[in-house]
Structure formats: C-alpha cells, structure tokens
Design a protein around this motif. Structure first.
Motif, PDB file in Angstrom:
ATOM      1  N   TRP A   1       5.764   2.949  -0.330  1.00 16.79           N
ATOM      2  CA  TRP A   1       5.139   1.621  -0.343  1.00 16.79           C
ATOM      3  C   TRP A   1       5.464   0.864   0.935  1.00 16.79           C
ATOM      4  O   TRP A   1       6.614   0.838   1.372  1.00 16.79           O
TER       5      TRP A   1
ATOM      6  N   LYS B   1       0.830  -1.200   0.000  1.00 21.84           N
ATOM      7  CA  LYS B   1       0.000   0.000   0.000  1.00 21.84           C
ATOM      8  C   LYS B   1       0.867   1.253   0.000  1.00 21.84           C
ATOM      9  O   LYS B   1       1.901   1.316   0.669  1.00 21.84           O
ATOM     10  N   THR B   2       0.432   2.246  -0.758  1.00 20.69           N
ATOM     11  CA  THR B   2       0.993   3.589  -0.596  1.00 20.69           C
ATOM     12  C   THR B   2      -0.123   4.604  -0.776  1.00 20.69           C
ATOM     13  O   THR B   2      -1.014   4.434  -1.607  1.00 20.69           O
ATOM     14  N   LYS B   3      -0.065   5.650   0.023  1.00 21.72           N
ATOM     15  CA  LYS B   3      -1.002   6.755  -0.146  1.00 21.72           C
ATOM     16  C   LYS B   3      -0.358   7.728  -1.126  1.00 21.72           C
ATOM     17  O   LYS B   3       0.826   8.049  -0.978  1.00 21.72           O
TER      18      LYS B   3
ATOM     19  N   ASN C   1      -8.706  11.450  -0.893  1.00 30.59           N
ATOM     20  CA  ASN C   1      -7.529  10.669  -0.520  1.00 30.59           C
ATOM     21  C   ASN C   1      -7.354   9.547  -1.538  1.00 30.59           C
ATOM     22  O   ASN C   1      -8.334   8.902  -1.919  1.00 30.59           O
ATOM     23  N   GLU C   2      -6.118   9.338  -1.971  1.00 31.83           N
ATOM     24  CA  GLU C   2      -5.857   8.310  -2.973  1.00 31.83           C
ATOM     25  C   GLU C   2      -4.810   7.320  -2.477  1.00 31.83           C
ATOM     26  O   GLU C   2      -3.776   7.720  -1.934  1.00 31.83           O
ATOM     27  N   PHE C   3      -5.111   6.051  -2.686  1.00 31.25           N
ATOM     28  CA  PHE C   3      -4.217   4.968  -2.291  1.00 31.25           C
ATOM     29  C   PHE C   3      -3.959   4.073  -3.488  1.00 31.25           C
ATOM     30  O   PHE C   3      -4.851   3.834  -4.292  1.00 31.25           O
TER      31      PHE C   3
ATOM     32  N   LYS D   1       5.234   8.871  -2.781  1.00 27.57           N
ATOM     33  CA  LYS D   1       4.951   7.455  -2.540  1.00 27.57           C
ATOM     34  C   LYS D   1       5.819   6.889  -1.418  1.00 27.57           C
ATOM     35  O   LYS D   1       6.993   7.214  -1.317  1.00 27.57           O
TER      36      LYS D   1
ATOM     37  N   GLU E   1      -3.677  13.231  -0.462  1.00 28.01           N
ATOM     38  CA  GLU E   1      -4.443  13.541   0.751  1.00 28.01           C
ATOM     39  C   GLU E   1      -5.289  14.775   0.453  1.00 28.01           C
ATOM     40  O   GLU E   1      -4.752  15.848   0.201  1.00 28.01           O
TER      41      GLU E   1
ATOM     42  N   SER F   1       0.797  -3.870   4.125  1.00 26.69           N
ATOM     43  CA  SER F   1      -0.269  -3.476   5.038  1.00 26.69           C
ATOM     44  C   SER F   1      -1.268  -4.624   5.158  1.00 26.69           C
ATOM     45  O   SER F   1      -1.582  -5.290   4.174  1.00 26.69           O
TER      46      SER F   1
ATOM     47  N   LYS G   1      -5.968   1.835  -7.979  1.00 20.49           N
ATOM     48  CA  LYS G   1      -6.078   3.069  -7.205  1.00 20.49           C
ATOM     49  C   LYS G   1      -7.463   3.165  -6.594  1.00 20.49           C
ATOM     50  O   LYS G   1      -8.470   2.924  -7.256  1.00 20.49           O
TER      51      LYS G   1
END
Ligand code: I3S
Length: 128
Positions: free
Chosen positions: A34, A20-22, A99-101, A32, A25, A37, A92
C-alpha cells in the motif's frame, strides 16, 4: 469521433490522493504494498503518480510529470472489495489485461465519489 482523435487535450475528470496497491499483474497475484498515490482520471485512463508529497499541483497536470503507471479503463471492472483488506472503503479495479488494483480512502464520501466517477467512464466506454 473522440476529442482525443481531434488532438484536443482529454478532459480531466477527477484528481486526488488515494491509497493504492497493485494485487495482480496479468492475472498473477502480487504481494500487497500500500502506498499513497496521486490519482488522475483523464480521458479513458486512470493515471497514478508516485510520492505525491514531493510534487506541487502544477506537476500533477498530465504531461508535466511522469506517471508511475496508467490504466486503460476500456473493458475494466470495478467492485467493492472490503473482503480483500482489513482497511475500510476499498474497491478493486481490474483491467482487461488482468491487472488488479485496490484503491482506498479513509473518507467514505470521497471513495464513493471515485467509484461512481470511474464506473461512469467504464460504462461510457462499454457503450462505444
Ligand atoms: O491481504 P494481506 O496479505 O493480509 O495484506 C496485508 C499484507 O500485505 C501486509 O504486508 P506484509 O504481509 O508484507 O506484512 C500489509 O502491510 C497489509 O497492509 C496488508 O493488508 P491490508 O488489510 O492492509 O490490505
């Protein structure tokens, strides 16, 4: 009414280890980072737990361990995003709050199953 409003524990739909990376925001781009999770899909939320290796299966159960963060899937958008990473099997997730992950797995079948299950929850919430 939903099970939640009746005080019943929300149904655990799925749990597993993903990378996972956000990346944003509130619409603002982030650098990034990574990390593995432990991801739990329960009720209308995707819940992320940090440092899965230090935990045991009991502590992954909702309520037994403090999540790193939690995402409300109502109004969220999902899309394959192999253009956003050099890694394979990346999708994504964008929340209604911007918020994007990115979520990723080396295992094709596993990431497809996650995509399908999350999309099903989003679709169900869209119809409510
Ligand atoms: O999309 P980017 O910026 O090329 O993503 C890579 C970088 O974030 C990199 O970090 P540094 O720029 O801090 O060295 C990460 O280590 C990579 O994993 C990122 O790319 P991938 O393709 O793995 O998503």
């Amino acid at each position: 009414s939903s099970p939640d409003s009746e005080g019943v524990t929300p149904e655990l739909e799925k749990a597993g280890l993903l990378n996972k990376t956000k990346i944003a925001e509130g619409g603002r781009k982030l650098r990034k980072n990574w990390n593995p999770s432990w991801v739990v899909l329960v009720g209308n939320s995707l819940v992320f737990f940090k440092d899965p290796k230090s935990q045991n299966p009991e502590s992954w159960k909702p309520g037994n361990s403090r999540p790193e963060s939690s995402v409300d899937l109502r109004g969220a958008q999902l899309q394959w995003a192999n253009d956003l990473s050099s890694k394979k099997n990346v999708f994504k997730l964008r929340t209604i709050t911007g918020n994007e992950f990115l979520l990723q797995s080396e295992t094709d079948s596993l990431i497809r199953e996650w995509y399908r299950t999350i999309q099903n929850v989003i679709d169900r919430l869209d119809k409510e």
